[in-house]
Design an enzyme around this catalytic site. Structure first.
Site, PDB file in Angstrom:
ATOM      1  N   CYS C 192      21.112  14.307  39.260  1.00  0.00           N
ATOM      2  CA  CYS C 192      19.820  14.371  38.562  1.00  0.00           C
ATOM      3  C   CYS C 192      19.472  12.968  38.055  1.00  0.00           C
ATOM      4  CB  CYS C 192      19.881  15.324  37.379  1.00  0.00           C
ATOM      5  SG  CYS C 192      20.619  16.920  37.713  1.00  0.00           S
ATOM      6  N   HIS C 196      16.060  10.542  38.047  1.00  0.00           N
ATOM      7  CA  HIS C 196      15.359  10.626  36.766  1.00  0.00           C
ATOM      8  C   HIS C 196      15.867   9.694  35.678  1.00  0.00           C
ATOM      9  CE1 HIS C 196      12.994  13.818  38.410  1.00  0.00           C
ATOM     10  NE2 HIS C 196      14.078  14.487  38.764  1.00  0.00           N
ATOM     11  N   ARG C 242      13.008  25.301  38.322  1.00  0.00           N
ATOM     12  CA  ARG C 242      12.960  23.925  38.814  1.00  0.00           C
ATOM     13  C   ARG C 242      14.359  23.376  39.062  1.00  0.00           C
ATOM     14  NH1 ARG C 242      11.996  21.219  42.090  1.00  0.00           N
ATOM     15  NH2 ARG C 242      11.114  19.113  42.097  1.00  0.00           N
ATOM     16  N   CYS C 246      15.435  21.767  42.637  1.00  0.00           N
ATOM     17  CA  CYS C 246      15.970  20.416  42.785  1.00  0.00           C
ATOM     18  C   CYS C 246      17.336  20.444  43.459  1.00  0.00           C
ATOM     19  CB  CYS C 246      16.100  19.739  41.419  1.00  0.00           C
ATOM     20  SG  CYS C 246      14.582  18.945  40.878  1.00  0.00           S
TER      21      CYS C 246
END
Lengths: 112, 121, 285
Positions: C192, C196, C242, C246
């Site tokens: 992640c 991000h 979500r 992802c």
């Protein structure tokens, strides 16, 4: 001395017997069963460390290598089943290795 | 011309023709490889290189990785480029670039073709 | 001999434990905020709640035009109807959550010391339904998302305030979530944090990557992509929806919505946006 020679000779014969039993002598079906067991164990292992990849058996994947392998075997196509299992097993093993390599992941890896 | 000279020039002529044909076929094969590699590179389900890299001829390109150009200058050794595509984590363990070979996202043959294409940029 | 062995073993365990607990939640939060504020010096803390739209002028203009007549409004209204409608047994959601819907969202997620679990808003919505003999909602979209969006909408303007008690099990859950966020996964080998934390502001194909700071303020989110897929143009989806999407995209097997993994992840993820203003639901492409 005689006993020693006899035991040694016996050991050689046993070793020879094992050596002359190649995998190919196993029927396709048996190969499939062995591969299936190996694959399922590998997937379980990957899942146990939250490292399972998407396309091994997730129901919404377009590939679903493991269930498709089982389907192929049910239809008698063991060659196809073995091919799909080898992909599933590879992915399971890699997922496990990846999770283990990432064991110490944290913000420090991103300079935080 | 003597018969010997005739035969010689015929032989020489056919050799030239043959080499020319060979070179042309090789060039065609190289072009085919590049074209095939481009197709894989641009395929979202395969290389999906445009997700992160700007490549000539691409659209809606990402900018997470460096733009792919002057590749022969950056990778004079094609094998090094192939290795980077095969497993970029070798050079940088935290790279975001997927290990296309190590994780078998692409087959070895596909990686060969993609390497040809990328190296031609 | 045994004594020495035990001593060494416990020393080793302490050493490992302290290595994992290398940073406390508070320390993580300070560093997290500082990192993003340094990366995007033009933004105020609350601007991060607008995600990618805070980073790109063009995208922002498109987004602002959508927020003028937000497509999620009709679904927030549906959420309001669900809140107001009594159950078959005469009770209602107010009996579980209290009479004021604006006070609900900010309590989640929180740690339950009795069940030793992270409790989420969606989790308690379905708990309330089950306790009152009603059929629980599906976890990722539809009524649960509408009701959650209604709670979020009513809580607009309040600040996220996740508490991580000084309880070893709570800390463990937080660290589990933190680890999940920063570990590479899937055939594509991405974390992640890769998109991000490392690359927000960059483009992946035509999509602008959002920073993790401010990620959760606008959830449940109305995604145009989800609306296109839906029969009714219902683009609302929960945070765990979500998460699954992802994970799928990096070719990792998605976990079930509201599974322990995703609840622990949410615990970490929302905590990282403590102090930011709730602006749910948000419109996204």
């Amino acid at each position: 001395m005689k006993r020693l020679i006899l035991t040694f000779g016996l050991a050689l014969v046993v070793a020879g017997c094992n050596a002359t039993t190649p995998e190919k002598a196993m029927s396709l079906e048996d190969q499939y069963k062995a591969a299936l067991a190996r694959t399922q164990a590998a997937v379980k292992k990957a899942a146990s460390v939250e490292g399972e990849w998407r396309d091994i058996r997730w129901k919404k994947s377009k590939k679903r290598y493991l269930p498709k392998a089982i389907e192929a075997a049910k239809a008698g196509d063991y060659q196809k089943a073995l091919k799909l299992l080898s992909i599933a097993e590879f992915q399971a093993k890699m997922g496990y290795e990846q999770a283990m390599a990432e064991k110490d992941a944290g913000p420090w890896l991103y300079g935080l | 011309m003597t018969k010997a000279k005739q035969r010689f020039s015929a032989l020489a002529g056919s050799l030239v023709l043959l080499t020319g044909l060979l070179a042309a076929t090789q060039a065609q094969a190289a072009d085919d490889a590049i074209a095939a590699g481009k197709k894989i590179a641009f395929d979202r389900k395969k290389g999906n290189c445009l997700a992160c890299h700007q490549i000539e001829g691409g659209t809606l390109m990402g900018n997470i990785g460096p733009p792919l150009m002057a590749m022969k200058y950056r990778f004079p050794d094609k094998a090094k480029l192939r290795a980077q595509i095969w497993d970029a984590t070798r050079n940088n363990p935290r790279t975001i670039m997927p290990p296309f070979g190590k994780h078998r996202i692409l087959s070895e043959k596909e990686i060969d073709l993609v390497t040809e294409f990328i190296h031609s940029l | 001999m045994k004594k020495i062995a035990t001593l060494l073993l416990s020393a080793g365990l302490v050493a490992t434990a302290t290595q994992v607990l290398a940073s406390t939640p508070e320390e993580d939060l300070q560093k997290f905020r500082a990192y993003f504020q340094e990366k995007f010096p033009g933004l105020k803390l609350d601007d991060f709640g607008n995600g990618a739209y805070a980073l790109d002028e063009n995208k922002r203009l498109q987004w602002e035009s959508m927020e003028e007549f937000p497509p999620y409004e009709e679904f927030v209204d549906k959420g309001r109807e669900i809140w107001e409608k009594p159950f078959k047994n005469g009770k209602s959601f107010a009996d579980c959550f209290g009479p004021d819907p604006s006070k609900v969202r900010v309590r989640y997620p929180h740690w339950d010391p009795e069940t030793k679990e992270v409790v989420t808003l969606e989790g308690d919505i379905n708990k309330c339904l089950k306790e009152n003999g009603e059929k629980p909602f599906k976890w990722k979209k539809g009524p649960i998302a509408w009701l959650s969006a209604f709670f979020g909408y009513e809580a607009r303007g309040q600040k996220i305030n996740v508490e991580i008690p000084n309880d070893p099990d709570a800390i463990k859950a937080y660290e589990h979530g933190r680890h999940f966020f920063y570990a590479k996964r899937g055939q594509l080998n991405m974390a992640c944090a890769d998109c991000h934390v490392k690359y927000p502001g960059h483009f992946i194909r035509g999509n602008l990557l959002s920073p993790a700071l401010g990620h959760v303020t606008h959830f449940p989110v109305y995604r145009a992509k989800w609306a296109k897929k839906s029969k009714d143009g219902d683009g609302l989806g929960t945070l765990h929806r979500r998460y699954g999407g992802c994970n799928k995209q990096v070719r990792a097997r998605p976990f079930k919505a509201q599974s322990k993994v995703y609840r622990d992840l949410e615990f970490f993820h929302q905590y990282m946006s403590n102090g930011l203003t709730i602006n749910a639901p948000g419109y996204r492409e």
